[in-house]
Design an enzyme around this catalytic site. Structure first.
Site: not given
Ligand SMILES: Cc1cn([C@H]2C[C@H](O)[C@@H](COP(=O)(O)OP(=O)(O)O[C@H]3O[C@H](C)C(=O)[C@H](O)[C@H]3O)O2)c(=O)[nH]c1=O
Length: 180
Positions: A62, A72, A132, A168
Site C-alpha cells: 500500500h 512511515k 505505525y 489485497d
Molecule cells: C490506513 C488507514 C485505514 N483506515 C481504514 C480503512 C479501512 O476501512 C480500514 C483498514 O484499512 P486497510 O485495509 O488499508 O488496512 P491494512 O490493509 O492493514 O493497511 C495497512 O497496512 C499496510 C501494510 C499499510 O502500510 C497501510 O498504511 C495500512 O493501511 O481502516 C483508516 O480509517 N485510517 C487509516 O489511516
C-alpha cells in the site's frame, strides 16, 4: 538510535540503543532533531495499530498517491514480521528496488519508509502486532495498492501468505499510471 541503510535510498532500519539496568531497559525510539539532521520526515500526523492473530498474514502493498505521500515509521509491538518497502519514486536512484526488515518486538527495531514507497508485511509469528507513525493523514481516495507478488519486483517473501484480505489479493500489477 542506530540507522542502518537499506536497498532503498532514504529508508532505514532503526535499531534502538537499549539502556539496561536491574529494572529492565529504556531506549529512545524517535527524535525529531536527529531525524531532521538526517533529512528524514520528523513530524507524525497519525498513528495506527495493526493486530494479526495468525502467522502468515500478509497486508500490502500500500501507499498513498501524491500529494498525500506518507512517510512511515513502523515497529512490531508483539511478535515478529517481515516488513517490506518498495521504491516507486521514478527519480530515486533505487527506483523499483525493494527492501525487507525483520521487525521484532524483542529487538524493538523499526523501519523508516520515505514517502513514495509502497509498504507491506508478512507476519512470522501468531499474534503479531504493529505500531505505525504516519506523516500525513489518511485520504481514502489517495489509497493505492499493487499485488504482493507482482513479477516486476520479485519480492523475496519468506513464504506465501496463509491469509490475505480480498482487497489485497485483488491489487493490480504496477503500472506507471498507478504510480504515486
Ligand atoms: C490506513 C488507514 C485505514 N483506515 C481504514 C480503512 C479501512 O476501512 C480500514 C483498514 O484499512 P486497510 O485495509 O488499508 O488496512 P491494512 O490493509 O492493514 O493497511 C495497512 O497496512 C499496510 C501494510 C499499510 O502500510 C497501510 O498504511 C495500512 O493501511 O481502516 C483508516 O480509517 N485510517 C487509516 O489511516
Amino acid at each position: 538510535m542506530i540507522f542502518h541503510p537499506t536497498a532503498i535510498a532514504g529508508a532505514f532500519e532503526i535499531e534502538p540503543e537499549m539502556l539496561q539496568d536491574e529494572r529492565g531497559t529504556f531506549a529512545r525510539t524517535f527524535c525529531a532533531e536527529i531525524f531532521g539532521e538526517r533529512g528524514l520526515v520528523a513530524e507524525w500526523r497519525q498513528c495506527n495499530i495493526s493486530t494479526n492473530p495468525r502467522r502468515g498474514t500478509l497486508r500490502g502493498m500500500h501507499w498513498q498517491a501524491e500529494p498525500h505521500g506518507e512517510a512511515k515509521l513502523v515497529r512490531a509491538t508483539r511478535g515478529r514480521v517481515y516488513d517490506v518497502a518498495l521504491d516507486l519514486r521514478p527519480k530515486s536512484p533505487s527506483y523499483r528496488n525493494w527492501a525487507a526488515v525483520e521487525l521484532d518486538e524483542r529487538r524493538a527495531n523499526a523501519f523508516y519508509i520515505p514517502p513514495g514507497c509502497a509498504h507491506g508485511f508478512l507476519t512470522l509469528e501468531d499474534d503479531s502486532a504493529l505500531f505505525y507513525q504516519m506523516s500525513t493523514p489518511y485520504v481514502p481516495g489517495a489509497a493505492r495498492c499493487l499485488r504482493w507478488d507482482d513479477p516486476a519486483f520479485a519480492i523475496d517473501w519468506p513464504s506465501p501468505p496463509a491469509l490475505i484480505g480480498a482487497r489485497d489479493a485483488a491489487c493490480p500489477d504496477f503500472t506507471e499510471e498507478v504510480a504515486p
